[in-house]
Design an enzyme around this catalytic site. Structure first.
Site, mmCIF file in Angstrom:
data_model
loop_
_atom_site.group_PDB
_atom_site.id
_atom_site.type_symbol
_atom_site.label_atom_id
_atom_site.label_comp_id
_atom_site.label_asym_id
_atom_site.label_seq_id
_atom_site.Cartn_x
_atom_site.Cartn_y
_atom_site.Cartn_z
ATOM 1 N N GLU A 116 -10.049 -10.046 -7.513
ATOM 2 C CA GLU A 116 -9.089 -8.943 -7.410
ATOM 3 C C GLU A 116 -8.024 -9.017 -8.506
ATOM 4 O O GLU A 116 -7.609 -7.990 -9.047
ATOM 5 C CB GLU A 116 -8.439 -8.959 -6.024
ATOM 6 C CG GLU A 116 -9.443 -8.601 -4.931
ATOM 7 C CD GLU A 116 -8.906 -8.807 -3.518
ATOM 8 O OE1 GLU A 116 -7.714 -9.158 -3.366
ATOM 9 O OE2 GLU A 116 -9.676 -8.627 -2.564
ATOM 10 N N ASN A 163 -1.754 -0.097 7.384
ATOM 11 C CA ASN A 163 -1.251 -1.449 7.670
ATOM 12 C C ASN A 163 -0.439 -2.065 6.526
ATOM 13 O O ASN A 163 -0.317 -3.283 6.414
ATOM 14 C CB ASN A 163 -2.382 -2.371 8.136
ATOM 15 C CG ASN A 163 -3.488 -2.509 7.120
ATOM 16 O OD1 ASN A 163 -3.406 -1.946 6.027
ATOM 17 N ND2 ASN A 163 -4.516 -3.278 7.450
ATOM 18 N N ARG A 182 -2.126 -14.790 3.876
ATOM 19 C CA ARG A 182 -2.860 -14.089 4.955
ATOM 20 C C ARG A 182 -2.132 -14.289 6.291
ATOM 21 O O ARG A 182 -2.030 -13.360 7.101
ATOM 22 C CB ARG A 182 -4.295 -14.613 5.076
ATOM 23 C CG ARG A 182 -5.230 -14.195 3.969
ATOM 24 C CD ARG A 182 -5.562 -12.737 3.952
ATOM 25 N NE ARG A 182 -6.414 -12.285 5.053
ATOM 26 C CZ ARG A 182 -6.989 -11.081 5.115
ATOM 27 N NH1 ARG A 182 -6.810 -10.200 4.141
ATOM 28 N NH2 ARG A 182 -7.737 -10.740 6.135
ATOM 29 N N THR A 197 -5.828 -7.854 10.144
ATOM 30 C CA THR A 197 -6.079 -6.498 9.652
ATOM 31 C C THR A 197 -5.559 -5.433 10.606
ATOM 32 O O THR A 197 -4.958 -4.454 10.181
ATOM 33 C CB THR A 197 -7.610 -6.310 9.450
ATOM 34 O OG1 THR A 197 -8.083 -7.372 8.616
ATOM 35 C CG2 THR A 197 -7.924 -4.979 8.820
ATOM 36 N N HIS A 207 -1.752 -5.378 1.410
ATOM 37 C CA HIS A 207 -3.034 -6.047 1.161
ATOM 38 C C HIS A 207 -2.767 -7.483 0.725
ATOM 39 O O HIS A 207 -1.823 -7.741 -0.020
ATOM 40 C CB HIS A 207 -3.817 -5.341 0.043
ATOM 41 C CG HIS A 207 -4.987 -6.145 -0.431
ATOM 42 N ND1 HIS A 207 -6.182 -6.186 0.268
ATOM 43 C CD2 HIS A 207 -5.137 -6.978 -1.493
ATOM 44 C CE1 HIS A 207 -7.020 -7.003 -0.363
ATOM 45 N NE2 HIS A 207 -6.407 -7.506 -1.430
ATOM 46 N N ARG A 231 2.503 -7.166 8.954
ATOM 47 C CA ARG A 231 1.861 -6.092 9.721
ATOM 48 C C ARG A 231 2.408 -6.026 11.146
ATOM 49 O O ARG A 231 2.550 -4.940 11.712
ATOM 50 C CB ARG A 231 0.343 -6.287 9.710
ATOM 51 C CG ARG A 231 -0.274 -5.945 8.349
ATOM 52 C CD ARG A 231 -1.694 -6.415 8.221
ATOM 53 N NE ARG A 231 -2.334 -5.925 6.999
ATOM 54 C CZ ARG A 231 -3.487 -6.388 6.534
ATOM 55 N NH1 ARG A 231 -4.129 -7.354 7.174
ATOM 56 N NH2 ARG A 231 -4.002 -5.897 5.430
ATOM 57 N N TYR A 281 -12.642 -2.556 -2.801
ATOM 58 C CA TYR A 281 -13.168 -2.600 -1.427
ATOM 59 C C TYR A 281 -14.696 -2.466 -1.406
ATOM 60 O O TYR A 281 -15.250 -1.831 -0.515
ATOM 61 C CB TYR A 281 -12.529 -1.490 -0.585
ATOM 62 C CG TYR A 281 -11.106 -1.783 -0.157
ATOM 63 C CD1 TYR A 281 -10.755 -3.003 0.424
ATOM 64 C CD2 TYR A 281 -10.104 -0.818 -0.287
ATOM 65 C CE1 TYR A 281 -9.454 -3.263 0.837
ATOM 66 C CE2 TYR A 281 -8.795 -1.076 0.128
ATOM 67 C CZ TYR A 281 -8.484 -2.301 0.691
ATOM 68 O OH TYR A 281 -7.189 -2.555 1.113
ATOM 69 N N PHE A 303 -15.156 4.340 7.762
ATOM 70 C CA PHE A 303 -13.777 4.680 7.381
ATOM 71 C C PHE A 303 -13.543 4.568 5.874
ATOM 72 O O PHE A 303 -12.421 4.756 5.401
ATOM 73 C CB PHE A 303 -12.772 3.792 8.131
ATOM 74 C CG PHE A 303 -12.973 2.304 7.915
ATOM 75 C CD1 PHE A 303 -12.465 1.665 6.795
ATOM 76 C CD2 PHE A 303 -13.686 1.549 8.848
ATOM 77 C CE1 PHE A 303 -12.650 0.309 6.592
ATOM 78 C CE2 PHE A 303 -13.881 0.177 8.650
ATOM 79 C CZ PHE A 303 -13.359 -0.439 7.516
ATOM 80 N N LYS A 305 0.839 -1.202 0.000
ATOM 81 C CA LYS A 305 0.000 0.000 0.000
ATOM 82 C C LYS A 305 0.882 1.263 0.000
ATOM 83 O O LYS A 305 2.098 1.174 0.205
ATOM 84 C CB LYS A 305 -0.903 -0.041 1.235
ATOM 85 C CG LYS A 305 -1.910 -1.205 1.218
ATOM 86 C CD LYS A 305 -2.766 -1.203 2.485
ATOM 87 C CE LYS A 305 -3.847 -2.261 2.455
ATOM 88 N NZ LYS A 305 -4.716 -2.187 3.653
HETATM 89 P P1 IDP Z 1 -7.845 -6.850 5.226
HETATM 90 O O1 IDP Z 1 -7.049 -5.766 4.536
HETATM 91 O O2 IDP Z 1 -7.051 -7.483 6.341
HETATM 92 O O3 IDP Z 1 -8.421 -7.865 4.272
HETATM 93 P P2 IDP Z 1 -10.500 -5.583 5.497
HETATM 94 O O4 IDP Z 1 -11.451 -5.788 6.622
HETATM 95 O O5 IDP Z 1 -10.862 -6.101 4.150
HETATM 96 O O6 IDP Z 1 -9.087 -6.168 5.983
HETATM 97 O O7 IDP Z 1 -10.219 -4.029 5.410
HETATM 98 C C1 IDP Z 1 -9.559 -3.486 4.312
HETATM 99 C C2 IDP Z 1 -8.655 -2.377 4.766
HETATM 100 O O8 IDP Z 1 -9.456 -1.329 5.302
HETATM 101 C C3 IDP Z 1 -7.709 -2.741 5.908
HETATM 102 O O9 IDP Z 1 -6.546 -3.403 5.470
HETATM 103 C C4 IDP Z 1 -7.402 -1.380 6.473
HETATM 104 O O10 IDP Z 1 -6.456 -0.677 5.662
HETATM 105 C C5 IDP Z 1 -8.742 -0.677 6.350
HETATM 106 N N1 IDP Z 1 -9.524 -0.780 7.583
HETATM 107 C C6 IDP Z 1 -10.192 -1.850 8.055
HETATM 108 N N2 IDP Z 1 -10.793 -1.580 9.221
HETATM 109 C C7 IDP Z 1 -10.509 -0.282 9.491
HETATM 110 C C8 IDP Z 1 -10.847 0.605 10.567
HETATM 111 O O11 IDP Z 1 -11.550 0.232 11.531
HETATM 112 N N3 IDP Z 1 -10.366 1.861 10.490
HETATM 113 C C9 IDP Z 1 -9.586 2.297 9.450
HETATM 114 N N4 IDP Z 1 -9.242 1.515 8.432
HETATM 115 C C10 IDP Z 1 -9.692 0.228 8.439
#
Ligand code: IDP
Length: 162
Positions: A137, A123, A96, A102, A126, A113, A60, A68, A20
């Site tokens: 994707e 983080n 993963r 996450t 992806h 991470r 997304y 967010f 990212k």
């Molecule tokens: P993942 O990236 O681990 O698959 P997802 O739930 O698909 O997790 O969320 C996508 C991305 O959205 C996360 O990697 C993170 O960058 C962002 N994200 C998820 N939850 C939050 C939050 O509570 N606050 C801010 N950003 C978030």
């Protein structure tokens, strides 16, 4: 080593990994690629680009209603990302695990991470979370012609029945 075995569907599993914008800014691209190489996965696609809001919105799409979402979209379009397709046995699930949960707050040291980030909104990386998600994707980010089928000399150590 029977070369034809290397084309078993399982050994050809693919996933989408992206460094990212924060990971690119912090010069973590090389270290993240290295982890996937040293684990034994095969790189079959790689590009650097700045993603559009539309692409991010599709990528997304399940998060569009989250509070967010707009900050996520502006974070992800704030600078270049390095997008990759990695191939190998069980690559979706294993990557993963390598990337970690996450929220970096609960990510173990040793995960990407857990080693490089502290906040969920930055983080670093992806990784697709399911086979279906990975297929969707990969099609979204890459044209089929930009994914390479190539024989890796160390395939015998990374696939079953080698
Ligand atoms: P993942 O990236 O681990 O698959 P997802 O739930 O698909 O997790 O969320 C996508 C991305 O959205 C996360 O990697 C993170 O960058 C962002 N994200 C998820 N939850 C939050 C939050 O509570 N606050 C801010 N950003 C978030």
């Amino acid at each position: 080593w029977d070369r034809s075995k290397a084309t078993l569907p399982d050994a050809r599993e693919r996933t989408l990994i992206a460094v990212k914008p924060d990971g690119v800014q912090r010069r973590l691209v090389g270290r993240i690629i290295q982890r996937f190489e040293q684990r034994g996965f095969k790189l079959v696609g790689l590009k650097m680009m700045t993603a559009s809001e539309d692409l991010l919105s599709e990528h997304y799409r399940e998060l569009r209603t989250k509070p967010f979402f707009h900050s996520l979209q502006s974070y992800m379009t704030s600078g270049p990302v390095v997008v990759m397709v990695w191939e190998g046995h069980n690559v979706v699930q294993t990557s993963r695990t390598m990337v970690g949960p996450t929220n970096p707050t609960v990510a173990q040291a040793g995960t990407v991470r857990g080693d490089f980030s502290i906040h969920v909104s930055r983080n670093v990386v992806h990784a697709s979370d399911s086979l279906e998600g990975a297929q969707r994707e990969i099609q979204l980010w890459f044209e089929a012609k930009d994914l390479l089928d190539w024989d890796c000399c160390d395939q015998m150590s990374t696939s079953e029945d080698a």
